[in-house]
Motif scaffolding. Structure first.
Motif, PDB file in Angstrom:
ATOM      1  N   TYR A 276      46.821  37.879  29.969  1.00  0.00           N
ATOM      2  CA  TYR A 276      47.256  39.308  29.640  1.00  0.00           C
ATOM      3  C   TYR A 276      46.509  40.308  30.376  1.00  0.00           C
ATOM      4  N   GLY A 277      45.501  40.105  30.812  1.00  0.00           N
ATOM      5  CA  GLY A 277      44.756  40.920  31.480  1.00  0.00           C
ATOM      6  C   GLY A 277      45.449  40.737  32.995  1.00  0.00           C
ATOM      7  N   ALA A 278      45.574  39.392  33.297  1.00  0.00           N
ATOM      8  CA  ALA A 278      46.062  39.172  34.594  1.00  0.00           C
ATOM      9  C   ALA A 278      47.433  39.965  34.702  1.00  0.00           C
ATOM     10  N   ALA A 279      48.178  39.937  33.982  1.00  0.00           N
ATOM     11  CA  ALA A 279      49.647  40.629  33.816  1.00  0.00           C
ATOM     12  C   ALA A 279      49.479  41.888  34.267  1.00  0.00           C
ATOM     13  N   VAL A 280      48.450  42.708  33.472  1.00  0.00           N
ATOM     14  CA  VAL A 280      48.208  44.037  33.781  1.00  0.00           C
ATOM     15  C   VAL A 280      47.847  44.186  35.177  1.00  0.00           C
ATOM     16  N   MET A 281      46.818  43.510  35.581  1.00  0.00           N
ATOM     17  CA  MET A 281      46.484  43.616  37.195  1.00  0.00           C
ATOM     18  C   MET A 281      47.498  43.559  37.907  1.00  0.00           C
ATOM     19  N   GLN A 282      48.364  42.433  37.942  1.00  0.00           N
ATOM     20  CA  GLN A 282      49.186  42.205  38.933  1.00  0.00           C
ATOM     21  C   GLN A 282      50.072  43.404  38.911  1.00  0.00           C
ATOM     22  N   ARG A 283      50.988  43.886  37.802  1.00  0.00           N
ATOM     23  CA  ARG A 283      51.701  45.116  37.862  1.00  0.00           C
ATOM     24  C   ARG A 283      50.996  46.357  38.379  1.00  0.00           C
ATOM     25  N   LEU A 284      49.751  46.658  38.099  1.00  0.00           N
ATOM     26  CA  LEU A 284      48.946  47.856  38.415  1.00  0.00           C
ATOM     27  C   LEU A 284      48.759  47.484  39.936  1.00  0.00           C
ATOM     28  N   ILE A 285      48.457  46.596  40.809  1.00  0.00           N
ATOM     29  CA  ILE A 285      48.421  46.438  42.038  1.00  0.00           C
ATOM     30  C   ILE A 285      49.884  46.809  42.735  1.00  0.00           C
ATOM     31  N   LYS A 286      50.695  46.332  42.410  1.00  0.00           N
ATOM     32  CA  LYS A 286      52.114  46.653  42.709  1.00  0.00           C
ATOM     33  C   LYS A 286      52.488  48.006  42.690  1.00  0.00           C
ATOM     34  N   ARG A 287      51.847  48.792  41.622  1.00  0.00           N
ATOM     35  CA  ARG A 287      52.130  50.162  41.626  1.00  0.00           C
ATOM     36  C   ARG A 287      51.263  50.833  42.506  1.00  0.00           C
ATOM     37  N   ILE A 288      49.845  50.587  42.499  1.00  0.00           N
ATOM     38  CA  ILE A 288      48.889  51.418  42.946  1.00  0.00           C
ATOM     39  C   ILE A 288      48.677  51.246  44.376  1.00  0.00           C
ATOM     40  N   LYS A 289      48.844  49.884  44.939  1.00  0.00           N
ATOM     41  CA  LYS A 289      48.638  49.588  46.156  1.00  0.00           C
ATOM     42  C   LYS A 289      47.300  49.980  46.720  1.00  0.00           C
ATOM     43  N   PRO A 290      46.087  49.297  45.906  1.00  0.00           N
ATOM     44  CA  PRO A 290      44.828  49.880  46.177  1.00  0.00           C
ATOM     45  C   PRO A 290      44.438  49.014  47.381  1.00  0.00           C
ATOM     46  N   SER A 291      43.188  49.400  47.952  1.00  0.00           N
ATOM     47  CA  SER A 291      42.720  48.665  49.236  1.00  0.00           C
ATOM     48  C   SER A 291      41.956  47.504  48.863  1.00  0.00           C
ATOM     49  N   GLU A 292      41.194  47.358  47.574  1.00  0.00           N
ATOM     50  CA  GLU A 292      40.787  46.234  47.109  1.00  0.00           C
ATOM     51  C   GLU A 292      40.448  46.269  45.538  1.00  0.00           C
ATOM     52  N   ILE A 293      40.394  45.273  45.021  1.00  0.00           N
ATOM     53  CA  ILE A 293      39.963  45.102  43.668  1.00  0.00           C
ATOM     54  C   ILE A 293      38.529  44.858  43.520  1.00  0.00           C
ATOM     55  N   VAL A 294      37.786  45.771  42.781  1.00  0.00           N
ATOM     56  CA  VAL A 294      36.303  45.796  42.600  1.00  0.00           C
ATOM     57  C   VAL A 294      35.824  45.567  41.199  1.00  0.00           C
ATOM     58  N   ILE A 295      35.137  44.415  40.974  1.00  0.00           N
ATOM     59  CA  ILE A 295      34.741  44.235  39.217  1.00  0.00           C
ATOM     60  C   ILE A 295      33.603  44.989  38.996  1.00  0.00           C
ATOM     61  N   CYS A 296      33.753  46.018  38.027  1.00  0.00           N
ATOM     62  CA  CYS A 296      32.768  46.662  37.350  1.00  0.00           C
ATOM     63  C   CYS A 296      32.242  46.187  36.304  1.00  0.00           C
ATOM     64  N   ALA A 297      30.955  45.949  36.125  1.00  0.00           N
ATOM     65  CA  ALA A 297      30.350  45.235  35.010  1.00  0.00           C
ATOM     66  C   ALA A 297      29.690  46.454  33.990  1.00  0.00           C
ATOM     67  N   THR A 298      29.657  47.536  34.588  1.00  0.00           N
ATOM     68  CA  THR A 298      29.317  48.748  33.649  1.00  0.00           C
ATOM     69  C   THR A 298      30.433  49.425  32.859  1.00  0.00           C
ATOM     70  N   GLY A 299      30.332  49.523  31.696  1.00  0.00           N
ATOM     71  CA  GLY A 299      31.601  50.302  31.074  1.00  0.00           C
ATOM     72  C   GLY A 299      31.123  51.300  30.135  1.00  0.00           C
ATOM     73  N   ILE A 300      31.755  51.535  28.952  1.00  0.00           N
ATOM     74  CA  ILE A 300      31.468  52.831  27.991  1.00  0.00           C
ATOM     75  C   ILE A 300      29.933  52.878  27.778  1.00  0.00           C
ATOM     76  N   ARG A 301      29.440  51.797  27.343  1.00  0.00           N
ATOM     77  CA  ARG A 301      27.984  51.569  26.884  1.00  0.00           C
ATOM     78  C   ARG A 301      27.066  52.136  28.069  1.00  0.00           C
ATOM     79  N   GLU A 302      27.231  51.790  29.069  1.00  0.00           N
ATOM     80  CA  GLU A 302      26.312  52.428  30.311  1.00  0.00           C
ATOM     81  C   GLU A 302      26.604  53.823  30.516  1.00  0.00           C
ATOM     82  N   GLY A 303      27.946  54.012  30.304  1.00  0.00           N
ATOM     83  CA  GLY A 303      28.422  55.466  30.576  1.00  0.00           C
ATOM     84  C   GLY A 303      27.986  56.259  29.711  1.00  0.00           C
ATOM     85  N   LEU A 304      27.590  56.049  28.320  1.00  0.00           N
ATOM     86  CA  LEU A 304      26.929  56.648  27.319  1.00  0.00           C
ATOM     87  C   LEU A 304      25.603  57.156  27.669  1.00  0.00           C
ATOM     88  N   LEU A 305      24.747  56.047  28.117  1.00  0.00           N
ATOM     89  CA  LEU A 305      23.625  56.428  28.499  1.00  0.00           C
ATOM     90  C   LEU A 305      23.415  57.262  29.674  1.00  0.00           C
TER      91      LEU A 305
END
Length: 506
Positions: A276-305
């Motif tokens: 399901y995450g793959a389906a969301v990524m596929q459709r997002l890429i088709k819409r956005i047309k980004p230069s690359e996909i970059v995995i980010c291991a930091t999220g809301i927990r690190e954002g809070l700090l």
């Protein structure tokens, strides 16, 4: 239920006590304890419980008693763990499932009673803001669209350096898509497209990086690494070309669940979400047309700090901060490590090696951590040092940078050699980066033969370049440090830069 009354908890930026964050998500409830409030906080404890709070939400509008009891049980244990470890302030946040469920208020009352702190139920705006802060904490100057995919929702944020202007939250979490589309992925993709049609600023991400945040997309990246036989295991800043990401996302949607079962380090609940995450990524890429996909291991927990840090600390280089800390904790002499930075500054000027600001930054980082493996057996120092680097390189450095420093450290310990270990990293760097890694590794071997890791020596040792000669000048008080080992190492350095070696002593 009885317990202490909830009280808001704050923490000062100078506080060196551990800091605890509990993230009550739509699929998991997770506790992470960080060693302190720093620019690049290192987790010292990490535990999650799969509670599925958002699983019944699409059909029932509530979380359900069984799921709630499981989450409360997890919170009870997490409170005890934090108390046993004396892990300082505890921050608790709840996301989409809790804020939308009809039984959310009941859950929060019980959860606050157990945890003893006020729980922040994040609005969609607040969740997007913390996700954006998480990306900012993990990259030096992020510029692009970020997507934080959870079990209940997808937050999209337009980030430019340390600011974000546009954001939206959509009900596209994995649990919602499972409920809405089942295993009919044509239907799943239509659901995703319908929600994306509502966002009129997706073209802001065209030809810019797309930062993929969240455990589902990290799992997808882990599978893609294996598919490619990638030479590194670090997920943060793993990059995929858009076309390749689309093809692989389509492939994952076509695979039966038992295909994912072969991945024994992914939990069953995470495996269930990947298509399901793959389906969301596929459709997002088709819409956005980004230069690359970059995995980010930091999220809301690190954002809070990150948001708790003063502005000046937020702007610090997270990776260099980590390297300085590693040097303080593990090097024989942090002062020598800093002197090595200055000495190689001098050497590169003498050799007229031109560097960008980022290349100089990587060289300094390598100098700071070049000696962190000195306690290991000589036969394993290079491997142990590289392992330390890979385990801590979580922010503000890409995989090419990690590979460059790994090569430098390897050459510093093993000499300028060619074997399977160094070739593992050579595939990730350019020819120019590999050449500079050889030069810097050889220079470090020479420097350590002069200064032997002790501070106060290198500042008095100068280098000169005259026509085709590289000249080392030793001060009078250091002339007896001369020897075969020293000369052999500097001859290798001179050969790397196309020169011959000469030694002068006062």
């Amino acid at each position: 239920m009885s317990g202490p009354r909830p009280t808001p908890v704050g923490v000062s930026a100078g506080d060196e006590r551990p800091v605890s964050v509990v993230d009550i998500g739509s699929n998991t409830v997770r506790l992470v304890i960080y060693e302190g409030l720093k620019r690049n906080p290192s987790p010292i404890y990490n535990e999650k419980v799969i509670c599925g709070l958002g699983r019944m939400l699409p059909s029932k509008g509530r979380m359900g008693r069984q799921n709630i009891e499981r989450a409360l049980s997890a919170l009870r244990r997490f409170r005890a763990v934090v108390d046993v470890l004396d892990a300082g302030p505890m921050h608790v946040v709840a996301t989409a499932a809790v804020r939308e469920a009809s039984d959310g208020p009941f859950f929060i009352t019980a959860a606050e009673d157990i945890s003893g702190v006020a729980i922040a139920v994040l609005s969609g705006h607040e969740e997007a803001g913390l996700a954006a802060a998480g990306v900012m904490s993990g990259f030096q100057s992020p510029r692009g669209l970020a997507g934080d995919l959870g079990g209940g929702s997808l937050e999209l944020i337009n980030i430019n350096n340390r600011k974000y202007k546009q954001w939206t939250t959509m009900p596209l979490g994995g649990l919602r898509l499972i409920e809405g589309g089942g295993t009919n992925f044509d239907k799943v993709r239509k659901i995703v497209d319908r929600e994306l049609d509502k966002v009129d600023w997706l073209d802001a991400g065209t030809d810019r990086p797309f930062y993929a945040v969240g455990g589902t997309w990290r799992a997808l990246a882990r599978l893609h690494m294996r598919y490619r036989d990638y030479p590194m295991s670090v997920l943060h800043q793993y990059r995929m070309p858009p076309g390749e990401a689309i093809r692989y996302a389509r492939y994952l949607q076509e695979m039966p669940l038992d295909f994912f079962g072969a991945s024994n380090d992914l939990s069953k609940s995470r495996i269930e979400m990947v298509p399901y995450g793959a389906a969301v990524m596929q459709r997002l890429i088709k819409r956005i047309k980004p230069s690359e996909i970059v995995i980010c291991a930091t999220g809301i927990r690190e954002g809070l700090l990150y948001n708790l840090l003063p502005k000046a600390e937020q702007k610090e280089d997270g990776f260099l901060s980590t390297c300085r800390l590693l040097s303080e904790l593990r090097a024989r002499s942090p002062d020598y490590s800093r002197e090595l930075c200055d000495w190689t500054d001098h050497l590169f000027r003498v050799l007229k090696i031109r560097e960008t600001a980022d290349e100089k930054r990587l060289r300094h980082a390598a100098c700071l951590i070049a000696d962190v493996g000195w306690r290991s057996h000589p036969d394993y120092r290079s491997e142990q040092s590289v392992a330390v680097l890979e385990n801590v390189a979580s922010t503000s450095i890409d995989h090419a940078g990690i590979a460059f420093i790994s090569l430098v450290i390897y050459y510093r310990h093993e000499g300028i050699v060619r074997d399977a270990f160094s070739s593992r990293f050579r595939s990730l760097v350019t020819r120019d980066m590999h050449k500079r890694a050889r030069i810097l590794g050889a220079a470090m071997r020479g420097a350590y033969s002069v200064g032997v890791g002790a501070p106060g020596v290198l500042p008095n040792v100068s280098m000169r370049a005259k026509t085709d000669r590289l000249i080392l000048k030793l001060p009078k008080e250091q002339r007896n440090i001369d020897g075969e080992r020293l000369r052999r190492r500097f001859k290798i350095l001179a050969k790397e830069v196309g020169m011959t070696f000469e030694l002068m002593a006062d």
